[in-house]
Motif scaffolding. Structure first.
Motif, PDB file in Angstrom:
ATOM      1  N   HIS A  65       0.805  -1.211  -0.059  1.00 13.25           N
ATOM      2  CA  HIS A  65       0.051   0.067   0.048  1.00 13.25           C
ATOM      3  C   HIS A  65       0.788   1.358   0.095  1.00 13.25           C
ATOM      4  CE1 HIS A  65      -2.894   2.959   1.479  1.00 13.25           C
ATOM      5  NE2 HIS A  65      -1.962   3.567   2.149  1.00 13.25           N
ATOM      6  N   CYS A  67       0.144   5.782   0.192  1.00 14.13           N
ATOM      7  CA  CYS A  67      -0.981   6.763  -0.026  1.00 14.13           C
ATOM      8  C   CYS A  67      -0.631   7.670  -0.988  1.00 14.13           C
ATOM      9  CB  CYS A  67      -0.965   7.800   1.309  1.00 14.13           C
ATOM     10  SG  CYS A  67      -1.186   6.582   2.740  1.00 14.13           S
ATOM     11  N   CYS A 109       0.050   2.824   8.449  1.00 17.51           N
ATOM     12  CA  CYS A 109       0.782   3.216   7.209  1.00 17.51           C
ATOM     13  C   CYS A 109       1.932   4.082   7.569  1.00 17.51           C
ATOM     14  CB  CYS A 109       0.087   3.653   6.073  1.00 17.51           C
ATOM     15  SG  CYS A 109       1.001   4.139   4.840  1.00 17.51           S
ATOM     16  N   CYS A 111       4.204   5.210   5.302  1.00 19.97           N
ATOM     17  CA  CYS A 111       4.783   5.597   3.702  1.00 19.97           C
ATOM     18  C   CYS A 111       5.525   7.241   3.928  1.00 19.97           C
ATOM     19  CB  CYS A 111       3.645   5.506   3.005  1.00 19.97           C
ATOM     20  SG  CYS A 111       2.511   7.032   2.825  1.00 19.97           S
ATOM     21  N   CYS A 116      -0.662  10.831   3.929  1.00 20.19           N
ATOM     22  CA  CYS A 116      -0.738   9.875   4.490  1.00 20.19           C
ATOM     23  C   CYS A 116      -1.915   9.384   5.288  1.00 20.19           C
ATOM     24  CB  CYS A 116       0.593   9.360   5.330  1.00 20.19           C
ATOM     25  SG  CYS A 116       0.399   7.860   5.897  1.00 20.19           S
ATOM     26  N   ILE A 117      -2.750   8.546   5.251  1.00 22.52           N
ATOM     27  CA  ILE A 117      -3.926   8.253   5.796  1.00 22.52           C
ATOM     28  C   ILE A 117      -3.736   7.509   7.322  1.00 22.52           C
ATOM     29  CG2 ILE A 117      -5.654   8.248   3.832  1.00 22.52           C
ATOM     30  CD1 ILE A 117      -5.515   5.063   4.129  1.00 22.52           C
TER      31      ILE A 117
HETATM   32 ZN   LIG Z   1       0.635   6.337   4.012  1.00 18.46          ZN
END
Ligand SMILES: [Zn+2]
Length: 164
Positions: A65, A67, A109, A111, A116-117
């Protein structure tokens, strides 16, 4: 054109990723999404392709995954498409909530993207203001509409109760 031969699974400390040995230009179809084994429930290796359809996707299960992803999984046409220009040797990633409504194994996450979520658990747990910035598959859009329609149902029930 549409084969997975250019994609390699890389494993580092049990962490898998999918890397391309070929460059792609934005909008280019990278490969077809295999539908190896259909199921009505999600697991770590499946991709949701319809409201109650999840499929094992072979090599593509190694897609991580992001974002700020570089590919899109178009589950309607069963194609993986480059979201931007991709260099040879790059890791491929997609935005999980673009296909997943409610995930079997949510995670945090890291990332580092500015958008970013943080909690990746499926589209139903994200605000519309986040979702509107991403490509969402048809079944996710439909499930979002179903969810919103239910809020109208709540109001109808409330009004009916008030009338009694
Ligand atoms: Zn993220």
């Amino acid at each position: 054109m549409v084969s997975m031969e250019t994609l390699t699974i890389k494993t580092e400390n049990k962490f898998r990723s999918l890397v391309t040995r070929q460059a792609y230009t934005k909008g280019q179809i990278i490969c077809e999404i295999p539908t190896e084994k259909l199921s009505s429930k999600p697991n770590r290796y499946t991709v949701q392709i319809d409201q109650d359809k999840h499929t094992e996707v072979g090599k593509l299960s190694a897609l991580n995954h992001s974002c700020d992803p570089n590919v899109i999984l178009d589950t309607e046409h069963l194609q993986m498409v480059a979201r931007r220009d991709i260099e040879k040797g790059e890791e491929l990633s997609f935005f999980y909530p673009a296909t997943e409504w409610e995930m079997d194994a949510p995670f945090i996450c890291l990332c580092g993207a500015s958008n970013c979520i943080h909690v990746v658990a499926g589209a139903r747990f994200l605000p519309l203001s986040t979702l509107e910035n991403h490509y969402l598959n048809k079944h996710i859009r439909e499930m979002m509409i179903d969810l919103l329609n239910k809020t109208e149902l709540h109001l109808t029930r409330l009004l009916e109760q008030a009338e009694k």
